[in-house]
Design a protein around this motif. Sequence first.
Motif, PDB file in Angstrom:
ATOM      1  N   GLY A 193      78.874  64.951  83.779  1.00 43.15           N
ATOM      2  CA  GLY A 193      78.544  63.587  83.370  1.00 43.15           C
ATOM      3  C   GLY A 193      77.324  63.463  82.474  1.00 43.15           C
ATOM      4  N   VAL A 194      76.581  64.552  82.289  1.00 46.02           N
ATOM      5  CA  VAL A 194      75.345  64.482  81.498  1.00 46.02           C
ATOM      6  C   VAL A 194      75.636  64.140  80.041  1.00 46.02           C
ATOM      7  N   TYR A 195      76.642  64.782  79.459  1.00 47.47           N
ATOM      8  CA  TYR A 195      76.924  64.535  78.045  1.00 47.47           C
ATOM      9  C   TYR A 195      77.329  63.081  77.805  1.00 47.47           C
ATOM     10  N   ASP A 196      78.142  62.530  78.691  1.00 47.56           N
ATOM     11  CA  ASP A 196      78.543  61.125  78.538  1.00 47.56           C
ATOM     12  C   ASP A 196      77.332  60.203  78.625  1.00 47.56           C
ATOM     13  N   ARG A 197      76.401  60.511  79.533  1.00 50.78           N
ATOM     14  CA  ARG A 197      75.198  59.679  79.652  1.00 50.78           C
ATOM     15  C   ARG A 197      74.332  59.792  78.401  1.00 50.78           C
ATOM     16  N   LEU A 198      74.266  60.991  77.840  1.00 50.44           N
ATOM     17  CA  LEU A 198      73.478  61.178  76.621  1.00 50.44           C
ATOM     18  C   LEU A 198      74.069  60.377  75.463  1.00 50.44           C
ATOM     19  N   LYS A 199      75.389  60.365  75.353  1.00 47.74           N
ATOM     20  CA  LYS A 199      76.024  59.576  74.293  1.00 47.74           C
ATOM     21  C   LYS A 199      75.734  58.093  74.479  1.00 47.74           C
ATOM     22  N   SER A 200      75.750  57.659  75.729  1.00 49.39           N
ATOM     23  CA  SER A 200      75.435  56.258  76.008  1.00 49.39           C
ATOM     24  C   SER A 200      73.994  55.941  75.619  1.00 49.39           C
ATOM     25  N   ASP A 201      73.086  56.863  75.948  1.00 53.11           N
ATOM     26  CA  ASP A 201      71.678  56.673  75.577  1.00 53.11           C
ATOM     27  C   ASP A 201      71.520  56.601  74.059  1.00 53.11           C
ATOM     28  N   CYS A 202      72.287  57.420  73.351  1.00 55.37           N
ATOM     29  CA  CYS A 202      72.212  57.421  71.885  1.00 55.37           C
ATOM     30  C   CYS A 202      72.647  56.072  71.322  1.00 55.37           C
ATOM     31  N   ARG A 203      73.697  55.504  71.891  1.00 54.12           N
ATOM     32  CA  ARG A 203      74.167  54.201  71.414  1.00 54.12           C
ATOM     33  C   ARG A 203      73.139  53.110  71.670  1.00 54.12           C
ATOM     34  N   GLU A 204      72.284  53.339  72.662  1.00 49.61           N
ATOM     35  CA  GLU A 204      71.260  52.347  72.997  1.00 49.61           C
ATOM     36  C   GLU A 204      69.940  52.605  72.279  1.00 49.61           C
ATOM     37  N   GLY A 205      69.942  53.566  71.341  1.00 52.09           N
ATOM     38  CA  GLY A 205      68.769  53.772  70.504  1.00 52.09           C
ATOM     39  C   GLY A 205      67.806  54.843  70.961  1.00 52.09           C
ATOM     40  N   ALA A 206      68.269  55.807  71.780  1.00 58.62           N
ATOM     41  CA  ALA A 206      67.367  56.838  72.309  1.00 58.62           C
ATOM     42  C   ALA A 206      66.976  57.884  71.265  1.00 58.62           C
ATOM     43  N   VAL A 207      67.741  57.997  70.186  1.00 63.17           N
ATOM     44  CA  VAL A 207      67.445  59.000  69.158  1.00 63.17           C
ATOM     45  C   VAL A 207      66.275  58.528  68.305  1.00 63.17           C
TER      46      VAL A 207
END
Length: 490
Positions: A170-184
Amino acid sequence: MSSTMSTEAALVPNESVFDTVSSFNEDDANYSVLDLYDDDDEGDDSSTVERKEILTTRELEKAKAFTSLIMADPENFDRYGFSKKGYFISQEEYDKWWTEYNRYTERRKKKWENFLLKNKIELHNDNPLVYPARTDELSKFVRKGIPAEWRGNAWWYFAGGQRQLDANVGVYDRLKSDCREGAVSGKDMEAIERDLYRTFPDNIHFHKESFQNGEPAIIRSLRRVLMAFSVYDKTIGYCQSMNFLVGLLLLFMEEEKAFWMLVIITGKYLPGVYESDLEGANVDQGVLVLCIKEYLPEIWSHIESSYMNGNGSTDQISGPASGEEYLCRLPTLTLCTASWFMSCFVGVVPIETTLRIWDCLFYEESHFLFKVALGILKLSESEFLESKSQKLFRQYSSYTFGGSNDSDSTFKRLKNKIKTQEEADMEILQVIQNFPKRLLNPNDIFEKVLMKKKVALNGITQEKIDRGREYVAMARNRQRASSRPKERGR
């Protein structure tokens, strides 16, 4: 308002970049590029205007021209989608080589099938999921090449990818979600967007074709993996060359697996190499220099000659510098070889040779990269030593150490002809940079060097490389400590 922008502000991408990121169609995330080649990208509504803001005009024109070329003559490309023709290899040369090498791969695949069946391993619809225990026999099979159709699962299995995934469900899916929320970070996002369309410009899968309405599926996957990694490992973030590593992985495996393989490469195989100070890369180059000293004495003699008077002067050739000096003030040839390691030889040698190297990298770990680098230098040694500057340096050195002086007419002529060390180094760099690009046939390096027991460099083990890394790191730390200004006593 000031007409100038701060550095941080300049690195923040415009809103259209964020729009492109948020418009990803993730339905293609669980497929390799071979499954997605007929994707029509209906879910991607990013406009041409948005893409133009991400790409330079020159890159867009190149992409358009490349699309026309694809539609005009698909015979120009190999089985992975790469252009057969290159700067150093003509299409005629490629086709002639491939006719024979294709027969070689077919023979090897039949032997692989028999080998797995003998070990009671299921072929699983012509793509085995597991392999026998590591033995000398399996090592020989890997060295001679894994069948192209099996590579994705084979690399994943040998590198321990499934263990990594199982420990991080589940880590990769959470990271993608974080990216969509502006984490990058703005800096990483800008760099990633800039490099997306610079990834494999000679591969059809990375270019939009006429039947596609939006970005190629593999470009969308590449963006997601690179962004997720920049959030996952903030010590590294995004580093140039990662786009090529992930791009090649995506040709053979699905997106989440490519992400965890990048984690394995950056953390296990090449630790510290991609961090912002690149100290890990410098350490590995120091280890390579030690290996050159031990296994390639002729090339080592050139490295010694480059440490003359500290400035390349030919007035006097000093004796060999201390071992630690070579490790801290790396020789010029490492300007070239450092990129070999950071790219894992992607773009350094032709693609079929790259893939054979990757077969062994994931099976044998990072010491194989050192063997390949030494193997390339060994094969190029004759060109290296036949360069005009090297001939002059050898003659000059024999006169210098033989006690000749300026009154000797031959000595004076040599002294007048000889180039500065910097010019000589540039000539050698050109040899080192160009030679591997002609290694179209992987067996030219595997059969001539890497599979010969009598070749001493094949005795290098992972343990030896790891010890070398520790030694070089300590030497460089000592040098930094000794160069710091000492505090005055109170």
